[in-house]
Scaffold this motif. Structure first.
Motif: not given
Length: 350
Positions: A198-212
């Motif tokens: 899953a998209t386990m993002v950081l503060d200030g990050q977009k979920p899309f960034d994980v797939f980018s």
């Protein structure tokens, strides 16, 4: 950093696998019965997806889905959760028995039907939710413009829990953004959070960034993607994302999943609201950071590669990491027993 969970014997809860003895260890009538049970299970799941046969439970306006009979599944209880006398394990002293299953992009509560049945079998209380515009929720996905709006069924559910009640959250794929948002809003009501590839993002990050890294940057993707939906007209920004049936069948999500589950997904997946996955999350140590996180890696994943998953856990270390070998992006279809055992282990952690 956490315990690794190795490969389970290859299995298929739909009954499609299993050795056939040349001497006919099973009678023809038994095989016909097993085939009938398999067909019935998938008919129920498919009927749910197209709203011809709906089994649902409502909680203060949010929809949860439960499918499948558990009465005929006792024989499938894995050895790893039985005691020495081969009796079903009695789960005691759990902080919570309630596990909230949050689907990923395009999916709905329907995708968890195998896991719901297995968790109920040992006395846990799984609840699968349809996020807005997903599953049988009748909201137009193109009208959903924020992660808060998209995740509202989940946050409503948590808001309506009793003050001393806690749950375990499980988020698949982009559902990781929804459970992250919920962790920030209701940390005291969440015992543990499980990120399933899953998209386990950081503060200030977009979920899309994980797939980018695998797809392309957001700007390039929005200019070139053939999967974009323009719900407000072609002169306005895109509002959604949709894989057609051919791309769903191509193996991006389901390179290890049974054909019948792929067929179910083909008729059930819906447009993905675009703006929520392009939104930056605001996550704080005081809220999000107070919930114990666990990450489940899928090692034959073509949608979110093992390398990207490794990067996620390296940049945002969870409390524990589990691995499922031979699983595609959807282990609830391709490796349900392995996924179930991991969730059971996490539920029992003190």
């Amino acid at each position: 950093m956490g315990s690794a969970f190795g490969c389970m014997p290859k299995e298929d809860l739909t009954g499609g696998m299993g050795s056939r003895s040349k001497r006919g260890s099973k009678s023809r009538s038994q095989r016909k019965m097993a085939a009938s049970e398999e067909e019935l299970l998938h008919r129920q799941a498919l009927a749910m997806a197209i709203q011809q046969h709906q089994l649902s439970q409502r909680f203060e306006g949010s929809m949860s889905r439960r499918i499948g009979s558990t009465s005929s599944r006792r024989r499938d209880l894995p050895d790893s959760i039985t005691n020495g006398k081969q009796q079903p394990l009695i789960l005691e002293d759990l902080e919570t028995r309630k596990i909230i299953l949050v689907h990923g992009e395009g999916f709905g509560a329907w995708c968890w039907y195998k896991i719901i049945s297995l968790l109920e079998e040992v006395g846990l209380n799984p609840v699968a939710l349809d996020l807005r515009g997903s599953g049988i929720d009748n909201t137009d996905p193109n009208s959903i413009t924020t992660l808060a709006d998209y995740s509202k069924p989940l946050t409503d559910y948590l808001h309506n829990l009793l003050d001393d009640e806690k749950v375990i959250l499980v988020g698949h794929s982009c559902g990781g953004a929804s459970i992250s948002y919920a962790m920030e809003c209701y940390p005291k009501k969440i015992s543990k959070a499980v990120f399933l590839t899953a998209t386990m993002v950081l503060d200030g990050q977009k979920p899309f960034d994980v797939f980018s890294e695998e797809l392309a940057s957001a700007d390039v993707f929005l200019k070139e993607s053939q999967f974009l939906v323009y719900g407000n007209g072609s002169d306005n920004p895109p509002t959604g994302l949709m894989f057609d049936k051919q791309h769903i069948k191509s193996g991006l999500y389901f390179n290890q999943s049974p054909p019948k589950d792929i067929a179910l997904a083909t008729v059930s997946m819906r447009t993905i609201p675009l703006e929520p996955i392009m939104e930056k999350l605001s996550l704080t140590p005081e809220n999000y950071g107070m919930v114990r996180r666990f990450f489940i890696q899928t090692l034959d994943d073509r949608m979110l590669s093992p390398d990207v998953q490794e990067k996620l856990v390296r940049e945002n270390p969870p409390h524990g990491i589990y691995k499922i070998k031979g699983s595609d992006h959807c282990p609830f279809f391709s490796k349900p027993q392995s996924l179930y055992k991991i969730l059971l282990e996490i539920a029992q952690l003190p």
